[in-house]
Design a protein around this motif. Sequence first.
Motif, PDB file in Angstrom:
ATOM      1  N   THR A 149       0.733  -1.121  -0.065  1.00 42.76           N
ATOM      2  CA  THR A 149      -0.129   0.218  -0.079  1.00 42.76           C
ATOM      3  C   THR A 149       0.942   1.274  -0.034  1.00 42.76           C
ATOM      4  O   THR A 149       1.989   1.234   0.612  1.00 42.76           O
ATOM      5  N   LEU A 150       0.418   2.115  -0.788  1.00 45.37           N
ATOM      6  CA  LEU A 150       1.253   3.370  -0.705  1.00 45.37           C
ATOM      7  C   LEU A 150       0.067   4.637  -0.591  1.00 45.37           C
ATOM      8  O   LEU A 150      -1.179   4.751  -1.416  1.00 45.37           O
ATOM      9  N   LEU A 151       0.434   5.617   0.378  1.00 41.91           N
ATOM     10  CA  LEU A 151      -0.740   6.812   0.290  1.00 41.91           C
ATOM     11  C   LEU A 151       0.300   8.022  -0.226  1.00 41.91           C
ATOM     12  O   LEU A 151       1.396   8.405   0.014  1.00 41.91           O
ATOM     13  N   ASP A 152      -0.374   8.683  -1.311  1.00 42.94           N
ATOM     14  CA  ASP A 152       0.235   9.666  -1.987  1.00 42.94           C
ATOM     15  C   ASP A 152      -0.477  10.960  -1.390  1.00 42.94           C
ATOM     16  O   ASP A 152      -1.431  11.372  -1.502  1.00 42.94           O
ATOM     17  N   VAL A 153       0.331  11.703  -0.448  1.00 38.81           N
ATOM     18  CA  VAL A 153      -0.141  13.084   0.332  1.00 38.81           C
ATOM     19  C   VAL A 153      -0.034  14.211  -0.540  1.00 38.81           C
ATOM     20  O   VAL A 153       1.239  14.425  -1.116  1.00 38.81           O
ATOM     21  N   GLY A 154      -1.001  14.752  -0.725  1.00 38.03           N
ATOM     22  CA  GLY A 154      -0.996  16.010  -1.714  1.00 38.03           C
ATOM     23  C   GLY A 154      -1.197  15.420  -3.140  1.00 38.03           C
ATOM     24  O   GLY A 154      -0.169  15.888  -3.985  1.00 38.03           O
ATOM     25  N   CYS A 155      -2.181  14.626  -3.253  1.00 39.65           N
ATOM     26  CA  CYS A 155      -2.139  13.804  -4.680  1.00 39.65           C
ATOM     27  C   CYS A 155      -2.379  14.849  -5.879  1.00 39.65           C
ATOM     28  O   CYS A 155      -2.478  14.526  -6.850  1.00 39.65           O
ATOM     29  N   GLY A 156      -2.968  16.208  -5.693  1.00 39.93           N
ATOM     30  CA  GLY A 156      -3.753  17.010  -6.518  1.00 39.93           C
ATOM     31  C   GLY A 156      -4.767  16.312  -7.370  1.00 39.93           C
ATOM     32  O   GLY A 156      -5.547  15.469  -7.053  1.00 39.93           O
ATOM     33  N   ALA A 157      -4.449  16.425  -8.508  1.00 39.74           N
ATOM     34  CA  ALA A 157      -5.490  16.051  -9.715  1.00 39.74           C
ATOM     35  C   ALA A 157      -5.190  14.560  -9.900  1.00 39.74           C
ATOM     36  O   ALA A 157      -5.926  13.896 -10.920  1.00 39.74           O
TER      37      ALA A 157
END
Length: 262
Positions: free
Chosen positions: A43-51
């Motif tokens: 699992t990976l959390l993309d913080v500040g994923c934007g669009a």
Amino acid sequence: MWNAETVRRLHDWYATPEGEYALSQENSLFQRLVSQWPRRGKTLLDVGCGAGVFLEMLWHYGFDVTGFDTSPELIEAARERMGNRADFQLGKSDYLPFDDKEFDYVSLLSLLEYVENPEDVLAEAFRVASRGVIIGTMNSFSLYHATSLLRRTPPQPGHHVRRMNFWSLSRLIRRLCPSGRIAARSVLLGPSSTWRKKGFWGRANAVQTALPIGAYLGVCVDTQARLPLTPLLLRAKAKAYKVCSGLQPEASREGVAPHPLP
């Protein structure tokens, strides 16, 4: 700080030849940095994923991705791009609504230079990541940044809150994760006017150098000890040597001729 307007401007820039080239090189840089990480089922959390531009890249790398942002508009845009390939959460990047070590990995791509409190955001990333964190940022120690200052133009669509480089970022990482293993590379060695596919600069800007001098800097932090992987060929050679050694008399293996049989 990122908002719908700055993201729209960034997407417009990505449609230009310079932006398209830069994005492709950043994609290659991230692929190389995470190449040693296991991805299937992780699992990976993309913080500040934007669009969702980088979020989609990370999904293609093989991670099970979750997008996180402070803007409902951007979350909606990312959801439209990703469909059911990602989960999404809304909240503050310096106060993530997740348990400790809830994700295997966390990404902070083109985020830290825009937030007011990068240390708090990075601390939260380390808190919820059990295996590692990947960071991407525009690099103030680069020819691109120097020429941007001379032209008195912003280095990239949007407004930088602060300048970041490998040394300032590594000091921050060491304070928050002293035992983490840092790997860093940079890409796009020339100014933006040289970001083209063809010619000398096209080849030079594609070089992913360990020197932190490119316009875009990627830093990978392993928070968990990585077990060394032995290549299959080396394992086979070691096994063959062991078998052959077992077939020889002990004295012969030590360089002494064996006693003749009576």
